[in-house]
Design an enzyme around this catalytic site. Sequence first.
Site, mmCIF file in Angstrom:
data_model
loop_
_atom_site.group_PDB
_atom_site.id
_atom_site.type_symbol
_atom_site.label_atom_id
_atom_site.label_comp_id
_atom_site.label_asym_id
_atom_site.label_seq_id
_atom_site.Cartn_x
_atom_site.Cartn_y
_atom_site.Cartn_z
ATOM 1 N N ASP A 540 0.852 -1.196 0.000
ATOM 2 C CA ASP A 540 0.000 0.000 0.000
ATOM 3 C C ASP A 540 0.890 1.249 0.000
ATOM 4 O O ASP A 540 2.094 1.163 -0.152
ATOM 5 C CB ASP A 540 -0.940 -0.009 1.222
ATOM 6 N N ASP A 541 0.290 2.423 0.180
ATOM 7 C CA ASP A 541 1.073 3.655 0.113
ATOM 8 C C ASP A 541 1.665 4.019 1.466
ATOM 9 O O ASP A 541 1.480 5.121 1.969
ATOM 10 C CB ASP A 541 0.201 4.794 -0.427
#
Length: 670
Positions: A540-541
């Site tokens: 994910d970020d």
Amino acid sequence: MSDAGDQKTKEQASIDDKFFPPDAIVERAYVQGLSGYKDLYERSLSDPDSFWSEQAETLTWHKKWSSPICKYNLNIENGPVNISWFDGAETNISWNAVDRNVEAGLGDRVAFYWEGNDEGVERTVTYAQLKSMVCRIANYLKSVGVKRGDDVTLYMSLVPELPAAMATCARIGAIHSVVFGGFSAEALADRILDSTPNVVITVSGTMRGPKPIPLKAIVDEALQISEGKGHTVHHVLMLEQLPLSDVGGSMKAGRDVTWREAVDSQPDDCPVEWMPAEAPLFKLYTSGSTGKPKGVLHTAGGYMVGAMVTTKFVFDVQPVSDVYWCTADCGWITGHTYVTYGPLLLGATQVIFEGVPTWPDAGRCWSIVDKYKVTIFYTAPTAIRALHARGDAFVTRYSRASLRLLGSVGEPINPEAWRWYYEVVGGGRCPIMDTWWQTETGSHMITPLPGATPLKPGCATLPFFGVEPAVLDEKGNELQGPCEGILVIKRPWPSMMRTVAGDHKRFEQTYFSAFKGYYFTGDGCRRDSDGYYWITGRVDDVLNVSGHRIGTAEVESALVSHPVCVEAAVVAVEHAIKGQSIYAFVTLMTGSEPSDALRKELIATVRKVIGPFAAPDVIHWAPGLPKTRSGKIMRRVLRKIAACEEDQLGDTSTLADPSVVQQLVELRGK
Ligand code: PRX
């Protein structure tokens, strides 16, 4: 099992890259050999009630739990996600970590050898002294009205009073929220506004390496910010280290008190509150891929069992003979579980160190190891890489003969750093426990066991007891055998987070919506033909800079808070020491010109909004960002530009304006 130090093992290792536990480690281990591990692991999954009861019964409970030991629903399609362990039971983790050892006659045993930032500054705290410290802080907190269920925020350096204050909150049923002393006033204010404490505990100021850190001044500013946004903190307790006249900060009459006047004079006895197993124990804020940091909530009973069991089995702690040292700060989950709670629950003796590994030089850790005869040493890959870069001489000038076990946590450890840690630091005789886990998991999830698991450099190896991982493809299909995909967990474990404080929907959304019925870890992983898990990093970020978890969205929102920044996109680039570093693409308002001064201002803005550890290394001026036609930033493209790999952009047919890419390449380094 053969001796990892002998020739045969080394040859063997070069053939299949496995490092076997030395006999001396196996002989004393709680779990011996891979078959010993497998038997217990199978039992932990097939009969969790008996496995976890047996573990939990080694601790003290005021009231026992009912059956089944765990009730849960992880599938949002079947209703709200909920997890409870040891229902009906009552306990107190502070009693188990502190009083229990004193009652067992271990009051004179050293709980903490505290080593200050500067050499020669040290203190020793026994379990009996810890108990009286905890009781006195508890009596102060009670005198200002703190009671069960209230929040208390701690913003301190790593002094014995920090774990003591955590254990104090637990003793009276209050919920602690420790904020790492490297966060800025604004970040501290955000956390205070979320948990609304009436009391903040802090330190006047301290040295970190050669730098003074004005903790009280930062608290003053944070409280002003939070007051402006509607929450007033009425009491601040401050431990005096550096004088405020040197470091900055002031005492506000009626609100602020010093430790000396408020705590030292309190009676050193205070009854514990027996708490339901599912009562909240602490909140710890951590970054996600979107929005503001979330308060990960852990509860009393399950967390206590998870912390104790993993510390015991993963580090094979033998309280009589071991001196244990985890270098983490209590502001992170590693400091919660493997400084404050795990070692104390076992009655172990530990070292805590307020300084940094490179002060006054890169030999400091090994000088501390020799000074206290440390046997178990647990740190982060970023520290290992930083020390490796300074050369072997800083290590080899110390004996390190006391060491028998090493640990690693926080990010994937690259095999080169692993080998240096193993060969040079550990002299080829100390197995490395590469422990994969998260703030959310509360305790180790995938990890070797010292006397059982053959090691592979850079690999977290096998699941801990009770942990059932699976690897999914992007569509959510479970992959079998050797594979690569997304790491999820199929059933709850005792120290699993229970919710996001004040936002159960966000908890469900973040961890249980992508793949129904599974806990989504946010990490990718590879499983090899031995069934070993290799963590490949976040999918994910979320960035991991020097083992610190930072959301791209947080850094971007800090950057756009600068008046001339219209848009920002942040990606990670590989960094030899930090693992990852922050690379920011920044679009300026029309009419604003890029300059070095502006670059410095933007970096200073991130330091101010989040903290120095989140500062971008690179600001890349970006007249435009690569976006899809629906306006979504294509970070994949930005990552390639940042890494100078624009020849490997892949499919860019969905870009709204393909000319942006060339423009950005031309502006690189400008
Ligand atoms: O990406 C994984 C990485 O750190 C993340 C969790 O960060 P945090 O909640 O701050 O907790 C850090 C201390 C437990 C994970 O999602 N991570 C942690 N340990 C390892 C790791 N990655 C690879 N190997 C590890 N041993």
